[in-house]
Design a protein around this motif. Structure first.
Motif, PDB file in Angstrom:
ATOM      1  N   TRP A   6      42.168  23.650 -47.775  1.00  0.00           N
ATOM      2  CA  TRP A   6      42.789  23.862 -49.130  1.00  0.00           C
ATOM      3  C   TRP A   6      42.040  22.976 -50.267  1.00  0.00           C
ATOM      4  CZ3 TRP A   6      48.450  24.563 -50.459  1.00  0.00           C
ATOM      5  CH2 TRP A   6      48.944  25.542 -49.861  1.00  0.00           C
ATOM      6  N   ALA A   7      41.506  21.664 -49.652  1.00  0.00           N
ATOM      7  CA  ALA A   7      40.483  20.957 -50.675  1.00  0.00           C
ATOM      8  C   ALA A   7      39.193  21.684 -51.018  1.00  0.00           C
ATOM      9  CB  ALA A   7      40.299  19.624 -50.036  1.00  0.00           C
ATOM     10  N   ILE A   8      38.794  22.207 -50.114  1.00  0.00           N
ATOM     11  CA  ILE A   8      37.415  22.831 -50.280  1.00  0.00           C
ATOM     12  C   ILE A   8      37.551  24.237 -51.172  1.00  0.00           C
ATOM     13  CG2 ILE A   8      35.624  24.439 -49.197  1.00  0.00           C
ATOM     14  CD1 ILE A   8      36.018  22.550 -46.755  1.00  0.00           C
ATOM     15  N   TYR A   9      38.579  24.934 -50.831  1.00  0.00           N
ATOM     16  CA  TYR A   9      38.928  26.167 -51.779  1.00  0.00           C
ATOM     17  C   TYR A   9      39.316  25.553 -53.094  1.00  0.00           C
ATOM     18  CZ  TYR A   9      40.114  30.899 -53.231  1.00  0.00           C
ATOM     19  OH  TYR A   9      39.908  32.073 -54.030  1.00  0.00           O
ATOM     20  N   GLY A  10      40.183  24.645 -53.275  1.00  0.00           N
ATOM     21  CA  GLY A  10      40.600  24.136 -54.395  1.00  0.00           C
ATOM     22  C   GLY A  10      39.501  23.428 -55.532  1.00  0.00           C
ATOM     23  N   SER A  11      38.515  23.060 -54.922  1.00  0.00           N
ATOM     24  CA  SER A  11      37.414  22.412 -55.499  1.00  0.00           C
ATOM     25  C   SER A  11      36.699  23.519 -56.596  1.00  0.00           C
ATOM     26  CB  SER A  11      36.210  22.136 -54.568  1.00  0.00           C
ATOM     27  OG  SER A  11      35.521  23.018 -54.172  1.00  0.00           O
ATOM     28  N   LYS A  12      37.044  24.750 -56.465  1.00  0.00           N
ATOM     29  CA  LYS A  12      36.511  25.852 -57.373  1.00  0.00           C
ATOM     30  C   LYS A  12      37.726  26.553 -58.004  1.00  0.00           C
ATOM     31  CE  LYS A  12      32.860  28.289 -57.147  1.00  0.00           C
ATOM     32  NZ  LYS A  12      31.909  29.130 -56.741  1.00  0.00           N
ATOM     33  N   HIS A  13      38.783  26.351 -57.576  1.00  0.00           N
ATOM     34  CA  HIS A  13      39.972  27.464 -57.819  1.00  0.00           C
ATOM     35  C   HIS A  13      41.285  26.706 -58.296  1.00  0.00           C
ATOM     36  CE1 HIS A  13      37.514  30.813 -56.756  1.00  0.00           C
ATOM     37  NE2 HIS A  13      37.391  30.190 -55.570  1.00  0.00           N
ATOM     38  N   ALA A  14      41.349  25.568 -58.036  1.00  0.00           N
ATOM     39  CA  ALA A  14      42.610  24.784 -58.442  1.00  0.00           C
ATOM     40  C   ALA A  14      42.639  24.978 -60.092  1.00  0.00           C
ATOM     41  CB  ALA A  14      42.584  23.452 -58.132  1.00  0.00           C
ATOM     42  N   TRP A  15      43.885  24.935 -60.386  1.00  0.00           N
ATOM     43  CA  TRP A  15      44.191  24.995 -61.790  1.00  0.00           C
ATOM     44  C   TRP A  15      44.425  23.908 -62.500  1.00  0.00           C
ATOM     45  CZ3 TRP A  15      47.377  26.832 -57.979  1.00  0.00           C
ATOM     46  CH2 TRP A  15      48.539  26.051 -57.783  1.00  0.00           C
ATOM     47  N   SER A  16      44.605  22.720 -61.800  1.00  0.00           N
ATOM     48  CA  SER A  16      44.693  21.365 -62.293  1.00  0.00           C
ATOM     49  C   SER A  16      43.337  21.097 -62.440  1.00  0.00           C
ATOM     50  CB  SER A  16      45.473  20.414 -61.226  1.00  0.00           C
ATOM     51  OG  SER A  16      44.733  20.646 -60.120  1.00  0.00           O
ATOM     52  N   LYS A  17      43.186  19.951 -63.551  1.00  0.00           N
ATOM     53  CA  LYS A  17      42.162  19.385 -63.933  1.00  0.00           C
ATOM     54  C   LYS A  17      41.850  17.993 -63.691  1.00  0.00           C
ATOM     55  CE  LYS A  17      40.812  23.253 -65.895  1.00  0.00           C
ATOM     56  NZ  LYS A  17      40.093  24.248 -64.854  1.00  0.00           N
ATOM     57  N   GLY A  18      40.716  17.272 -63.476  1.00  0.00           N
ATOM     58  CA  GLY A  18      40.346  16.035 -63.227  1.00  0.00           C
ATOM     59  C   GLY A  18      40.652  15.572 -61.666  1.00  0.00           C
ATOM     60  N   GLY A  19      40.713  16.466 -60.774  1.00  0.00           N
ATOM     61  CA  GLY A  19      40.790  16.183 -59.488  1.00  0.00           C
ATOM     62  C   GLY A  19      39.436  15.918 -58.832  1.00  0.00           C
ATOM     63  N   ASP A  20      39.279  15.218 -57.896  1.00  0.00           N
ATOM     64  CA  ASP A  20      38.058  14.586 -57.214  1.00  0.00           C
ATOM     65  C   ASP A  20      38.004  15.486 -55.580  1.00  0.00           C
ATOM     66  OD1 ASP A  20      35.871  13.685 -56.102  1.00  0.00           O
ATOM     67  OD2 ASP A  20      36.158  11.620 -56.949  1.00  0.00           O
ATOM     68  N   HIS A  21      37.937  16.579 -55.563  1.00  0.00           N
ATOM     69  CA  HIS A  21      37.885  17.340 -54.465  1.00  0.00           C
ATOM     70  C   HIS A  21      36.926  16.489 -53.312  1.00  0.00           C
ATOM     71  CE1 HIS A  21      40.135  19.917 -57.126  1.00  0.00           C
ATOM     72  NE2 HIS A  21      40.864  20.293 -56.130  1.00  0.00           N
ATOM     73  N   ALA A  22      35.713  16.207 -53.805  1.00  0.00           N
ATOM     74  CA  ALA A  22      34.574  15.786 -52.790  1.00  0.00           C
ATOM     75  C   ALA A  22      35.152  14.577 -52.378  1.00  0.00           C
ATOM     76  CB  ALA A  22      33.551  15.652 -53.691  1.00  0.00           C
ATOM     77  N   ALA A  23      35.829  13.868 -53.033  1.00  0.00           N
ATOM     78  CA  ALA A  23      36.532  12.583 -52.396  1.00  0.00           C
ATOM     79  C   ALA A  23      37.593  12.690 -51.461  1.00  0.00           C
ATOM     80  CB  ALA A  23      36.756  11.498 -53.593  1.00  0.00           C
TER      81      ALA A  23
END
Length: 112
Positions: free
Chosen positions: A59-76
């Motif tokens: 979910w984190a990997i896919y969300g890194s490109k597709h999450a509608w929220s802004k400002g997340g640090d998916h890599a971390a």
């Protein structure tokens, strides 16, 4: 107030994901860190949601490109999950550049 927070760790929400799935989807470093720190012994890092059959790291990997929220640090978040023992994907599919870099450092090749 007496509310058992840990009782809700395995509750299913959006698309059947747990709280960890949703926090990972949004790249919420603080929530993922809190969950891993306080409830690591009660969290299943490999739990697959019933809709997409994805784990929290997925979910984190896919969300890194597709999450509608802004400002997340998916890599971390991906790094936190790896450090906690989450299984790495076989290949990198649909991920942001920052997440790709984290996964490449762990030997995960691009899917081509």
């Amino acid at each position: 107030l007496g509310w058992d927070t840990a009782a809700h760790l395995s509750a299913h929400g959006m698309d059947g994901g747990t709280l960890l799935h949703v926090a990972a989807w949004h790249g919420n470093v603080e929530i993922v860190s809190l969950l891993l720190r306080q409830y690591r012994d009660r969290i299943d890092l490999e739990h697959k949601d019933p809709t997409h059959h994805g784990t929290p790291i997925g979910w984190a990997i896919y969300g890194s490109k597709h999450a509608w929220s802004k400002g997340g640090d998916h890599a971390a978040v991906v790094q936190q999950l790896i450090d906690a023992g989450a299984k790495l994907p076989d290949k990198v599919h649909d991920a942001s550049l920052a997440v790709r870099e984290v996964l490449h450092k762990h030997g995960v090749p691009d899917a081509n």
